[in-house]
Design an enzyme around this catalytic site. Structure first.
Site, PDB file in Angstrom:
ATOM      1  NE  ARG A  15      18.301 -16.934  13.583  1.00 46.92           N
ATOM      2  CZ  ARG A  15      17.087 -16.319  13.858  1.00 46.92           C
ATOM      3  NH1 ARG A  15      16.456 -15.931  12.486  1.00 46.92           N
ATOM      4  NH2 ARG A  15      16.556 -15.969  15.098  1.00 46.92           N
ATOM      5  CE  LYS A  75      15.656 -12.615  18.035  1.00 46.92           C
ATOM      6  NZ  LYS A  75      14.209 -12.518  17.476  1.00 46.92           N
ATOM      7  CE1 TYR A  94      13.745  -9.496  11.262  1.00 46.30           C
ATOM      8  CE2 TYR A  94      15.394 -11.487  11.361  1.00 46.30           C
ATOM      9  CZ  TYR A  94      14.411 -10.872  10.943  1.00 46.30           C
ATOM     10  OH  TYR A  94      14.161 -11.439   9.678  1.00 46.30           O
ATOM     11  CG  HIS A  96      11.316  -8.294  17.106  1.00 49.15           C
ATOM     12  ND1 HIS A  96      10.268  -8.174  16.247  1.00 49.15           N
ATOM     13  CD2 HIS A  96      12.421  -9.139  16.740  1.00 49.15           C
ATOM     14  CE1 HIS A  96      10.687  -9.285  15.165  1.00 49.15           C
ATOM     15  NE2 HIS A  96      11.793  -9.671  15.404  1.00 49.15           N
ATOM     16  CD  GLU A 118      11.953  -5.572  14.041  1.00 48.15           C
ATOM     17  OE1 GLU A 118      11.868  -4.832  15.000  1.00 48.15           O
ATOM     18  OE2 GLU A 118      13.030  -6.042  13.652  1.00 48.15           O
ATOM     19  CG  ASP A 270      10.626 -12.409  17.945  1.00 42.36           C
ATOM     20  OD1 ASP A 270      11.408 -12.804  18.914  1.00 42.36           O
ATOM     21  OD2 ASP A 270      11.024 -13.034  16.808  1.00 42.36           O
TER      22      ASP A 270
END
Length: 370
Positions: A15, A75, A94, A96, A118, A270
């Site tokens: 991505r 990510k 993101y 996490h 998130e 995740d």
């Protein structure tokens, strides 16, 4: 503002954080967009499309990190990228962080403003930047689960929908949120026998209404998890606590009691996973076996369908990105509580309470620092 887009370096992550149309919107608003050459190729987005949108191509990732005031990714950064952190850098991706103490400390030490997709959201509990990837991951969970249930791939040799005269597979989904509902939609559509467990009666009622009673709904507690995990051919973990480590609701003992060759897909991986035997895997080596049960724990599931995922993600991330770039971080965060909820680290402090609790850091409310 100078906005940088780098190639994702996490294993099998194709991505990209910004599509050409998003680049054009930023450039038309007076911003500079730097794109690492080839960043969009994994999502079938050629460099020429970015150039046509007004972005500038840069050969070296380090140069993008150096020049950009704001880095937009998909990510969380891996350790090799930590060297690019610096005070005042805005990182929009993101994150996490709850299961990642090393990354959290690196962000704090470098005083990076870490804005996590998130946790962006309102008081109503809706997490708009998590929704599209949860939809994809939920649907993929059934797709990959069906694949690994095939005998050649290590499973029991069960067809999800069965055939006339032969029972369909039992698909058990723990968690009735976005992931769980999308998984149920796919599994039901393939003809499986679907059961969803959740702790919230209103969630179960809504699922019952959505599927006209054709999906089994069960109140989730220790005894029902015990009974239904043992019955499952495919067990999908879909438990989410925003920003926090996922609770381990399925124990190793539950896994040991499951059928030989059954499959677990833990979409909560995740955030550390909601199944005790879960560990993170990659698209290159997606599964492992514990007590005869095939485990799938890929941490970037939507990365397997990058073109779909990239457009679905940037549809919701780009409006916030434009707001940050146009107003500056402090004003944008001060004016928009939902965006402020996405800030996990700021000026060397942890500003997301669930992350602070998970990692043992002091929590500092963002409004005290702005």
């Amino acid at each position: 503002m100078i906005v940088g887009v780098v190639t994702e370096v996490k294993a099998q992550e194709n991505r990209v954080g910004l599509v050409p149309s998003g680049s054009k919107q930023l450039v038309d608003a007076g911003h500079t967009v730097l794109v690492q050459r080839g960043a969009g190729l994994g999502s079938s987005l050629p460099d020429a499309d970015y150039v046509a949108a007004g972005a500038q191509l840069v050969d070296d990732a380090a140069e993008v990190w150096k020049q950009a005031e704001l880095i937009v990714k998909v990510k969380e950064p891996i350790e090799a990228e930590y060297e690019h952190f610096r005070p005042g850098l805005l990182l929009y991706t993101y994150l996490h962080l709850a299961p990642l103490p090393g990354l959290t400390q690196a962000l704090l030490d470098a005083e990076v403003t870490g804005i996590a997709y998130e946790t962006i959201g309102g008081a109503d509990g809706v997490l708009p930047l998590l929704v599209p990837m949860s939809e994809i991951a939920g649907r993929m969970a059934v797709q990959v689960g069906a694949h690994f249930l095939e005998r050649a791939n290590g499973g029991r040799g069960v067809l999800l929908g069965g055939v006339p005269g032969v029972n369909p597979a039992d698909v058990v989904i723990i968690g009735g949120g976005i992931v769980g509902r999308n998984a149920a939609r796919m599994a039901y559509g393939l003809g499986a026998h679907v059961t969803i467990l959740d702790r919230n009666p209103r969630v179960l009622q809504a699922i019952d209404d959505q599927f006209d009673g054709r999906v089994n709904t069960i109140m989730s507690h220790a005894s029902t998890i015990d009974a239904w995990s043992a019955r499952a051919d495919l067990l999908i973990g879909a438990v989410l606590v925003a920003g926090a480590a996922a609770p381990r609701v399925v124990s190793a003992a539950h896994v040991a009691a499951m059928k030989e060759g059954s499959v677990i897909v833990d979409v909560a991986v995740d955030q550390g996973g909601c199944i005790e035997t879960t560990r993170a895997t990659t698209h290159g080596e997606p599964t492992y076996v514990v007590d005869g049960v095939v485990h799938y724990g890929v941490t970037n599931m939507p990365g397997a369908v990058p073109r779909t995922s990239t457009f679905a993600l940037t549809n919701v991330t780009t409006p916030y990105l434009e707001r940050i770039a146009s107003k500056g971080a402090e004003m944008a965060l001060s004016e928009d509580p939902s965006l402020a909820a996405g800030v996990n680290t700021y000026r060397g402090k942890v500003t997301c309470e669930p992350v602070a609790k998970a990692l043992g850091h002091d929590y500092t409310p963002l409004h005290e620092l702005l």
